[in-house]
Design an enzyme around this catalytic site. Structure first.
Site, PDB file in Angstrom:
ATOM      1  N   TRP A  29     -67.919 -69.020 -26.016  1.00 57.68           N
ATOM      2  CA  TRP A  29     -67.331 -68.834 -27.337  1.00 57.68           C
ATOM      3  C   TRP A  29     -68.012 -67.702 -28.101  1.00 57.68           C
ATOM      4  CZ3 TRP A  29     -63.156 -68.409 -29.454  1.00 57.68           C
ATOM      5  CH2 TRP A  29     -62.845 -68.735 -30.777  1.00 57.68           C
ATOM      6  N   ARG A  82     -80.915 -64.658 -22.410  1.00 57.39           N
ATOM      7  CA  ARG A  82     -81.428 -64.058 -21.174  1.00 57.39           C
ATOM      8  C   ARG A  82     -81.214 -62.541 -21.170  1.00 57.39           C
ATOM      9  NH1 ARG A  82     -78.106 -65.989 -17.052  1.00 57.39           N
ATOM     10  NH2 ARG A  82     -76.703 -66.904 -18.579  1.00 57.39           N
ATOM     11  N   TYR A 107     -69.471 -66.701 -17.769  1.00 56.49           N
ATOM     12  CA  TYR A 107     -68.742 -67.459 -18.781  1.00 56.49           C
ATOM     13  C   TYR A 107     -67.285 -67.020 -18.937  1.00 56.49           C
ATOM     14  CZ  TYR A 107     -73.173 -69.499 -20.231  1.00 56.49           C
ATOM     15  OH  TYR A 107     -74.352 -70.188 -20.255  1.00 56.49           O
ATOM     16  N   LYS A 139     -61.947 -84.145 -32.422  1.00 57.70           N
ATOM     17  CA  LYS A 139     -60.929 -83.916 -31.379  1.00 57.70           C
ATOM     18  C   LYS A 139     -61.581 -83.875 -29.995  1.00 57.70           C
ATOM     19  CE  LYS A 139     -62.148 -79.647 -30.407  1.00 57.70           C
ATOM     20  NZ  LYS A 139     -62.394 -78.986 -29.134  1.00 57.70           N
TER      21      LYS A 139
END
Ligand SMILES: NC(=O)C1=CN([C@@H]2O[C@H](COP(=O)(O)OP(=O)(O)OC[C@H]3O[C@@H](n4cnc5c(N)ncnc54)[C@H](O)[C@@H]3O)[C@@H](O)[C@H]2O)C=CC1
Ligand SMILES: O=C(CO)COP(=O)(O)O
EC number: 1.1.1.94
Length: 367
Positions: free
Chosen positions: A9, A30, A46, A188
């Site tokens: 994100w 990192r 990711y 949620k």
């Protein structure tokens, strides 16, 4: 401006801001990841297959990331926020606005992320914002059009952040209901775990639609009891995110639930999840917060039982749980608003149940 946390994100949000024309530095823990982002324009662990914009810079040095940053977007796992903020504080520019991109509560305190920010950095809440909505990172990183909500107690702050967090594929709306916006994102996740369990067990669309619908009522009751506006939960940060997270196989919360439903233990699931799964850490604090306000959360309660191994996933049917066995009225969000708020209506209902049964009603569903 700075984005802290180069996971799915944080990296995606850095891309959103850069594509909107902002000058962004992304902080990765990192150094090798910071190098990959800066040099190869990739974050292959990711966001596989996504090209990052040329203007986006990355560093593993917090001081460099924060130097002169007027806005600081934070996207680290919720449980690590407090320790991260302590490291951030010495380098923070005066009057910087801090924006939470996170969707968890702190397990040890039950605090929302904006409250942790306010407490640790001791800044005016008007300098804090939270962003939430149906925002599965990989879809947005591929530039699929999406909306979100920027929330702050200061309308001016929300507007300033929303202007920057807008581009050709990402649109930010604004509100001043920080409690509803943040709790929408937290709650949620828990309903998405329940839906994942149902998927894993192999139940179909009726079961899922029932849980999603009753889940929204459960989310609204909880959030309103803590001061949120019911309408926020009917918006992007509530219903919108609920739909996205419950439907998508990209959702980590949904995926974790699916593994539980297939019979994996919570330890196995945690080992398999490579990325942050906020819902798993939020179950207990949310139930404690619910208990403190007398809000019943049968769906989240059953998720807890599955996580604890005390409920067979096949027996999950929270919307069917019933205290009295008698037919219940279906209270919807409109009813909640018409009755002056879900928590008030819930309290009325519980009092009525107590009078009717001559005892305290515990653990049963709301109408
Ligand atoms: N991935 C998504 O689609 C969305 C995620 N979010 C929220 O964003 C937050 C971050 O999630 P993701 O980026 O998806 O997680 P992620 O697991 O993809 O990335 C987390 C990042 O934080 C780093 N990290 C882990 N422990 C840390 C620590 N102690 N200190 C500093 N950094 C640490 C990791 O190395 C990684 O770079 C969560 O609260 C999540 O609910 C919100 C909207 C969408
Ligand atoms: O918050 C999200 C989508 O809005 C991401 O959901 P997961 O954390 O379940 O992947």
């Amino acid at each position: 401006m700075a984005v802290l946390g180069a996971g799915s994100w944080g990296t995606t949000f850095a891309k959103i801001l850069t594509d909107g024309g902002a000058d962004v530095v992304l902080w990765a823990r990192r150094p090798e990841l910071a190098r990959e982002i800066s040099e190869a324009r990739r974050n292959s662990d990711y966001l596989p297959g996504v090209n990052l914009p040329i203007g986006l810079r990355a560093t593993s040095r917090l001081d460099l990331a924060l130097a002169g940053a007027e806005m600081v977007f934070v996207s680290v796992p919720s449980q690590s926020l407090r320790e991260n903020l302590k490291q951030v504080e010495p380098y923070l520019a005066e009057n910087a606005i801090i924006i939470s991109l996170m969707k968890g509560v702190e397990r040890s305190t039950g605090m929302r992320m904006s409250s942790v920010i306010e407490e640790v950095l001791r800044i005016d809440p008007d300098r804090i914002a939270a962003i939430s909505g149906p925002n599965l990172a990989l879809e947005i990183a591929k530039e699929q059009p999406t909306g979100a909500v920027v929330s702050s107690s200061s309308l001016e702050t929300a507007q300033a952040v929303a202007k920057l967090a807008t581009n050709r594929y990402f649109r930010s709306y604004i509100n001043t209901d920080v409690i509803g916006t943040e709790f929408g994102g937290v709650l949620k996740n828990l309903i998405a775990v329940a839906i994942g369990i149902v998927d894993g067990v192999g139940y179909g669309e009726n079961t899922k639609a029932s849980i999603i619908t009753r889940g929204l009522v459960e989310m609204t009751d909880f959030a309103v009891a803590y001061g949120a506006q019911a309408e926020t939960l009917a918006g992007l940060a509530g219903l919108g995110d609920l739909i996205a997270t419950c439907q998508s196989p990209l959702s980590r919360n949904n995926t974790a639930g699916r593994l539980l439903g297939q019979g994996y233990s919570i330890n196995d699931v945690v080992k398999q999840m490579q990325q942050t799964t906020e819902g798993l850490a939020s179950v207990k604090p949310v139930l404690e917060l619910a208990r403190a306000k007398g809000v019943e959360m049968p769906i989240v309660e059953q998720v807890r039982q599955v996580l604890d191994g005390t409920l067979n996933p096949r027996d999950i049917a929270p919307h069917l749980t019933t205290d009295s066995g008698e037919p219940q009225g279906e209270r919807t969000l409109d009813d909640a608003q018409a009755h002056g708020g879900a928590s008030l209506w819930g309290a009325f209902q519980r009092t009525f149940d107590q009078l009717r049964h001559g005892r305290r009603s515990a653990g049963g569903p709301r109408p």
